[in-house]
Design an enzyme around this catalytic site. Structure first.
Site, PDB file in Angstrom:
ATOM      1  CB  CYS A   2      -0.903   0.023   1.237  1.00 30.70           C
ATOM      2  SG  CYS A   2      -1.948  -1.447   1.392  1.00 30.70           S
ATOM      3  CB  SER A  53      -7.536  -5.470  -1.929  1.00 33.13           C
ATOM      4  OG  SER A  53      -8.137  -4.209  -1.736  1.00 33.13           O
ATOM      5  N   GLY A  77       2.125  -3.362   4.059  1.00 25.36           N
ATOM      6  CA  GLY A  77       2.857  -4.620   4.185  1.00 25.36           C
ATOM      7  C   GLY A  77       1.947  -5.797   4.437  1.00 25.36           C
TER       8      GLY A  77
END
Length: 630
Positions: A2, A53, A77
């Site tokens: 992310c 995701s 992570g």
């Protein structure tokens, strides 16, 4: 994987336009997380979050509040042991709203406090805002797989997954930290916590930070014993132990709610990871291999992996995907430098980007063999140190008058062996530490003085290296070199470009060899089991002897790169001559043009292989135009 960013001021209210600022910071991170976006803003703290995701696809939205609403988190992570920790927390009475690893960190923090980080197995960079304490708790994983940048700006603590996001904060302008330029030119990267950006830093691997009303507290949480050896175990016992740890690490890292695959180079590291994946997977592992056009390879010193990858793919029975690359380097390189943030000048970045881009068609998560060299003793320079110790016993007149005078006459571009042997000879007479530093640098002291206009102290370049050597230097020279690479070369170069290039195409890369429990176990293996009879990574190769073909295990190491030497004589030649023209070099004011001109000429006429040095100069100029000149 992310993108996270944020602003924190424990003593004052945030700027009134904080929401707009956070959105600008988040916008440049959307490639890291195209699936979801979220914000959190309070009086003193603001978070921006872009999500890719991977686990609990429906309920992993961030920023995420704890069930008590006392704290909020942004997390980049994966935590591989989150199910174990969740079960432990539930036994203590904790209640969860999601199935995500993010919530486990958050609840764990409220139960165990800052000690939560010592319980995590995974790759991570996260920030928890403790609302009651008005304090940030920040952590980065053990080896630096996930990045974390930060700065202090007029009492505002600003952070992000990438430096370019921090540059979106009002009042922060990009400028060059010239004091670290000699280090950058020596290594192709800047030792942490510095970056080439003035006043922008990285949180070092294995460290946590607490930021609050009383300032910033930075401390290390992972300080393993990487020196003490266990000589009581036999070779057979070590093989069984490494097999067990690799089985565990690979199985844990295959947890995913999206398609998962692996990189296959045909070397022992990537092939090993896939062989262990086969134990877990119910279907053929999807793999990706890259090669380059024969014309490019014929004019360069790098070796091709494709032949060996094909052998490994048949043995491992994988879903094999092969790409022969002929990239348009001139148009591609500026884009990659924007993604890289820092001018890390390893040509392997291009290969990493292209293979991740291809893999994205089928897979969102890829497993990699990165880290195998650092923990099992795979780099040629480790063996080079052993050879140098013996070479010093050869009478001086034979070394100087016969061997070295003969080698100097051989064109460096003729083979990678000649290039490496010349580098070996430059440092062969030096004491152990100085000799190893020589293996790591791209310029000798005299060469760097001819290149740089600025004054510098040679010893200052190795300040970080000496500190790590002092802390992790035991009686085993092999392990001392590996420890140094684990703490410097690995996070600042290999993991840096792996994260940035995979994130550029929204792919998450996992690295089972860097499971911190495996690292701790491997560090105790005596040196003779890591390099034995001239065989590097001996114990790892013995571990997989029954899993992989002989020609894969015992092949010559090819490395992971790109034919930049050929490109600089071909498609990228005009770009090089333009970017490194006398006018441009003098305008920057960093380098002496006659020396730059000389290394260009020697590369083009085949006298020397200066591709890495020239690639670095090109990268630095393009980075300057992208970030500093604007």
């Amino acid at each position: 994987m992310c993108g996270i960013a944020g602003i924190f001021n424990p003593n004052k209210e945030l700027p009134k336009n904080s929401r707009e600022i956070l959105r600008r910071m988040g916008e440049v991170l959307r490639h890291r997380g195209p699936d979801d976006y979220g914000e959190y803003i309070s009086e003193h703290c603001g978070f921006s979050f872009c999500r890719l995701s991977i686990i609990d696809l429906e309920h992993g939205h961030q920023p995420m509040f704890s069930p008590s609403s006392n704290s909020v988190i942004v997390f980049n992570g994966e935590i591989y042991n989150y199910k174990e920790l969740r079960k432990e927390l539930e036994e203590l009475g904790a209640v969860f709203k999601t199935n995500s690893d993010t919530e486990v960190i958050l609840v764990g923090y409220e139960v165990w406090g800052v000690d939560i980080v010592s319980r995590l197995r995974g790759m991570f960079a996260f920030v928890i805002y403790d609302i009651g304490k008005n304090e940030l708790f920040i952590a980065r994983d053990h080896t630096g797989i996930k990045p974390f940048y930060f700065t202090n700006n007029s009492s505002n603590f600003v952070f992000a997954s990438e430096a370019k996001s921090i540059l979106k904060f009002p009042g922060i302008t990009a400028s060059v930290k010239t004091s670290v330029l000699p280090k950058y030119m020596s290594f192709l990267w800047v030792p942490a916590p510095d970056t080439l950006f003035e006043n922008i830093y990285v949180l070092e691997p294995g460290h946590v930070m607490q930021v609050g009303e009383n300032g910033i507290k930075n401390q290390r949480y992972w300080n393993p014993d990487l020196v003490t050896k266990d000589s009581s175990k036999t070779e057979k016992t070590w093989i069984e132990l490494i097999d067990y740890e690799l089985t565990r690490a690979v199985k844990e890292q295959m947890i995913s709610d999206v398609p998962l695959g692996a990189f296959l180079s045909g070397g022992v590291d990537s092939s090993t990871i896939i062989s262990f994946m086969n134990q877990v997977s119910n279907y053929p592992v999807t793999t990706y291999t890259t090669g380059f056009a024969k014309e490019d390879l014929s004019q360069d010193v790098i070796l091709s992996d494709v032949e060996y990858a094909r052998i490994a793919s048949k043995n491992l029975k994988v879903d094999y995907n092969e790409l022969i690359l002929s990239p348009d380097v001139v148009s591609l390189l500026p884009r990659l430098i924007w993604h890289m943030d820092e001018p890390v000048a390893d040509p392997a970045a291009i290969t990493t980007y292209l293979i991740c881009k291809a893999a994205k068609e089928k897979c969102t998560v890829m497993l990699s063999g990165v880290g195998g060299d650092e923990i099992f003793g795979g780099y040629p320079r480790y063996l080079g140190n052993i050879i140098a110790h013996k070479y010093q016993r050869v009478p001086g007149f034979i070394r100087k008058e016969l061997i070295e005078s003969w080698v100097k006459r051989i064109p460096t571009h003729s083979s990678s062996f000649v290039r490496n042997f010349k580098k070996f000879l430059k440092s062969s007479d030096l004491p152990f530490q100085e000799r190893y530093f020589g293996y790591l640098t791209y310029y000798s002291q005299s060469e760097l003085k001819q290149l740089l206009k600025m004054e510098f102290k040679w010893d200052d370049i190795f300040e970080k290296h000496r500190k790590v050597f002092k802390e992790y230097n035991g009686d085993d020279n092999i392990q001392s070199m590996m420890n140094l690479d684990l703490k410097t070369f690995l996070p600042n170069l290999n993991l840096m470009y792996t994260d940035k290039m995979s994130s550029a195409v929204s792919v998450e890369v996992r690295v089972p060899f860097l499971d911190h429990l495996l690292i701790e176990k491997a560090a105790k293996i005596p040196g003779p089991f890591k390099i034995k009879n001239g065989k590097r990574k001996y114990i790892l190769k013995k571990t997989v002897e029954k899993r992989l073909p002989h020609e894969i295990i015992w092949r010559k190491k090819a490395g992971f790169g790109a034919p930049i030497g050929a490109w600089l004589k071909g498609q990228a030649k005009d770009m090089m001559l333009d970017l490194l023209s006398e006018e441009n070099i003098k305008k920057r004011g960093y380098f002496n043009y006659p020396y730059v001109s000389n290394i260009i000429e020697n590369h083009l006429n085949g006298k020397e292989y200066n591709a890495n040095q020239l690639w670095q100069l090109i990268t630095l100029e393009l980075w300057h135009r992208e970030f500093i000149d604007r």
